[in-house]
Design an enzyme around this catalytic site. Structure first.
Site, PDB file in Angstrom:
ATOM      1  N   LYS A   1       0.820  -1.207   0.000  1.00 41.71           N
ATOM      2  CA  LYS A   1       0.000   0.000   0.000  1.00 41.71           C
ATOM      3  C   LYS A   1       0.864   1.271   0.000  1.00 41.71           C
ATOM      4  CE  LYS A   1      -4.035  -2.211   0.733  1.00 41.71           C
ATOM      5  NZ  LYS A   1      -3.685  -3.632   0.846  1.00 41.71           N
TER       6      LYS A   1
HETATM    7  C1  LIG Z   1      -4.326  -4.769   0.373  1.00 48.35           C
HETATM    8  C2  LIG Z   1      -3.521  -6.005   0.313  1.00 48.35           C
HETATM    9  C3  LIG Z   1      -3.786  -7.015  -0.617  1.00 48.35           C
HETATM   10  C4  LIG Z   1      -4.947  -6.928  -1.581  1.00 48.35           C
HETATM   11  O1  LIG Z   1      -4.783  -5.913  -2.535  1.00 48.35           O
HETATM   12  P1  LIG Z   1      -6.037  -5.383  -3.362  1.00 48.35           P
HETATM   13  O2  LIG Z   1      -5.523  -4.246  -4.143  1.00 48.35           O
HETATM   14  O3  LIG Z   1      -7.062  -4.984  -2.348  1.00 48.35           O
HETATM   15  O4  LIG Z   1      -6.511  -6.506  -4.199  1.00 48.35           O
HETATM   16  C5  LIG Z   1      -2.951  -8.105  -0.651  1.00 48.35           C
HETATM   17  N1  LIG Z   1      -1.929  -8.233   0.223  1.00 48.35           N
HETATM   18  C6  LIG Z   1      -1.653  -7.297   1.149  1.00 48.35           C
HETATM   19  C7  LIG Z   1      -0.525  -7.512   2.076  1.00 48.35           C
HETATM   20  C8  LIG Z   1      -2.432  -6.154   1.223  1.00 48.35           C
HETATM   21  O5  LIG Z   1      -2.149  -5.224   2.144  1.00 48.35           O
END
Ligand SMILES: *Cc1c(COP(=O)(O)O)cnc(C)c1O
Length: 497
Positions: A113
């Site tokens: 993120k």
């Molecule tokens: C948010 C997240 C995901 C999923 O990503 P999306 O964009 O919501 O599909 C997968 N792994 C981790 C560690 C995340 O923080």
């Protein structure tokens, strides 16, 4: 470049408006009206560039209402030296003969993120200057664990912004919770909500589109915006790293320019994998996207059958950031796959809201299957995958990344496809120490999070990143818990209005 709404083709706004507003008034998501193109020549040139230069190039194609100086200011700020634990920002490391791991967790909060949320505050404040002059931007976030912390870290002490985060009380790992509840900064608030991520997300969405609440904010010279992946400003930075990974594979002599690759993404809200889809629409040579889910396998079923049905048991798994039954960004893919059919998308989203399910046409299903493959796995399989990866490859993946590795291995076994593959690694294993340690040392029991961290470090020889290790002994600042109907009240209280 103009952006329209997935639910109303009459909408036409600039990137700045799409980013500062977050979501369209009709409840739809902003999508680009066309896909800017990059040629193989461009890609070859980019393979000699730094991550920052690659990001500037990609962003300039989407944010055409930003000046070159503005884009430089945003990108330089977000990815400047020292912010990420790798000078490559998002390094690509070999996993086996065909597969490479794209490490997206080198940022300040150790999850992918950060790739977007380090940039979003810059994009948003520049956008706000262009569109909502003078107003204070209120970032309202529902998080399954990683978004909350990454957004808090990105927005802390950013002028003329406040950030409010809601997380499901039982749906996040101890480390994720500690990261959020100890957050520093003068403009941040965090609250737990009784329920799961979907409750938090639907609560936030409701507050967002509530006219009365909007009016009250306006009276106070404030405006909501979103740091969730429904915001275009979250998605566009993610397009960059898929193109960057391809460039790195060329630069390292792993592929020749033009060669197709597969991309495997551990998926929750469908933002990360959708960014890869945009990269392909821009001209990146991609064979298949492999959508990997945990026991909450609503997307696996959808991609296999064409029916999206959220009426099913919700599982709390060891990969909590993917414990999601409503994948918001799928709406954008549906819009593109239906040939920009806003009516059809609005109808499907209405059905999802009322009946919890919808089915796409045969034509859309075929288009979906041409690009996407999908699979899912259980917590036990995740655990076995971590152990095997560590033992055989000396690579310690986190639980989410392991979902992707397992689904990829199943895919190869099923199809025999030996295309060069990029697997998105989305978190550092120390964010989920208990599950990861349980996988590599099954019989070790420890009750304390940092005892677990120490033991994992001892057995694996992998160091815990400082930004997590430093949380040891830190007192939580935010201990509040609320029920879903109380969220509005909590928001007003946090804002002091
Ligand atoms: C948010 C997240 C995901 C999923 O990503 P999306 O964009 O919501 O599909 C997968 N792994 C981790 C560690 C995340 O923080």
């Amino acid at each position: 470049m103009k952006y329209t709404s997935t639910r109303n083709n009459a909408v036409s706004v600039d990137a700045a408006k799409a980013i500062s507003q977050g979501i369209s008034e009709d409840g739809g998501l902003f999508v680009p009206m066309s896909f800017p193109q990059i040629s193989l020549d461009d890609i070859k040139k980019m393979s000699e560039m730094s991550y920052i230069e690659r990001a500037k190039k990609v962003l300039s194609l989407y944010l055409t209402d930003f000046t070159e100086e503005e884009i430089s200011y945003c990108v330089n700020g977000a990815y400047k030296e020292g912010k990420f634990d790798s000078e490559k920002v998002a390094p690509v490391v070999p996993f086996n003969d065909e597969a490479y791991i794209l490490e997206l967790f080198k940022g300040p909060t150790c999850a992918f993120k950060d790739m977007a949320l380090q940039l979003l505050p810059y994009l948003l404040t520049v956008s706000a200057k262009k569109t909502v002059d003078g107003k204070e931007i209120i970032i309202l976030v529902a998080t399954s664990g990683d978004t909350g912390k990454a957004a808090l870290e990105g927005f802390k002490d950013v002028e003329k912004t406040k950030i409010l985060v809601f997380y499901p009380s039982d749906g996040v790992s101890p480390m994720q919770k500690l990261q959020m509840t100890t957050q520093e900064g003068s403009n941040v608030s965090v609250c737990a909500i009784e329920g799961n991520f979907d409750d938090a997300q639907s609560g936030v969405k409701k507050i967002f589109t509530d006219k009365e609440i909007g009016a009250k904010l306006k009276e106070n010279n404030m405006q909501f915006s979103s740091a969730n992946s429904i915001n275009w400003g979250r998605l566009v930075p993610q397009v960059v790293y898929y193109i960057s990974a391809y460039c790195d594979l060329i630069a390292d002599g792993r592929i020749v320019a033009g060669e197709k690759i597969n991309i495997v993404v551990p998926t929750g809200n469908f933002g990360n994998i959708l960014a890869a889809y945009y990269a392909k629409q821009m001209g990146l040579p991609v064979n298949k996207f492999i959508c990997a889910s945990n026991a909450n396998n609503v997307l696996t079923d959808f991609i296999t059958t064409g029916e999206y049905n959220k009426n099913r048991e919700f599982f709390t798994t060891t990969s909590p950031s993917m414990d999601i039954l409503i994948s918001s960004n799928l709406e954008r893919l549906l819009y593109h796959l239906t040939g920009s059919d806003d009516k059809a998308v609005a109808e499907m989203m209405g059905k999802l809201n009322n009946d919890g399910k919808y089915t796409v046409s045969e034509e859309v299903l075929n288009a979906l299957k041409a690009d996407f493959d999908a699979g899912c796995c259980s917590d036990d399989e995740v655990s076995a995958t971590i152990a095997k990866s560590f033992k055989e490859k000396n690579y310690l993946p986190d639980t989410h990344t392991s979902v992707a590795i397992k689904v990829y291995e199943d895919y190869v076994e099923r199809t025999g496809d030996d295309t060069v593959t990029v697997i998105a690694a989305t978190a550092n294993p120390y964010k989920f120490s208990k599950a990861v340690l349980g996988a590599v040392e099954a019989d070790y029991v420890c009750s304390d999070e940092f005892e677990t961290v120490d033991e994992l470090s001892r057995v694996s020889g992998v160091k815990c990143p400082e930004q997590l290790a430093n949380l040891k002994g830190k007192e939580p600042r935010f201990t509040g818990v609320c029920k879903k109907p109380e969220m509005t009240e909590v928001v007003f209280k946090m804002l002091g209005i």
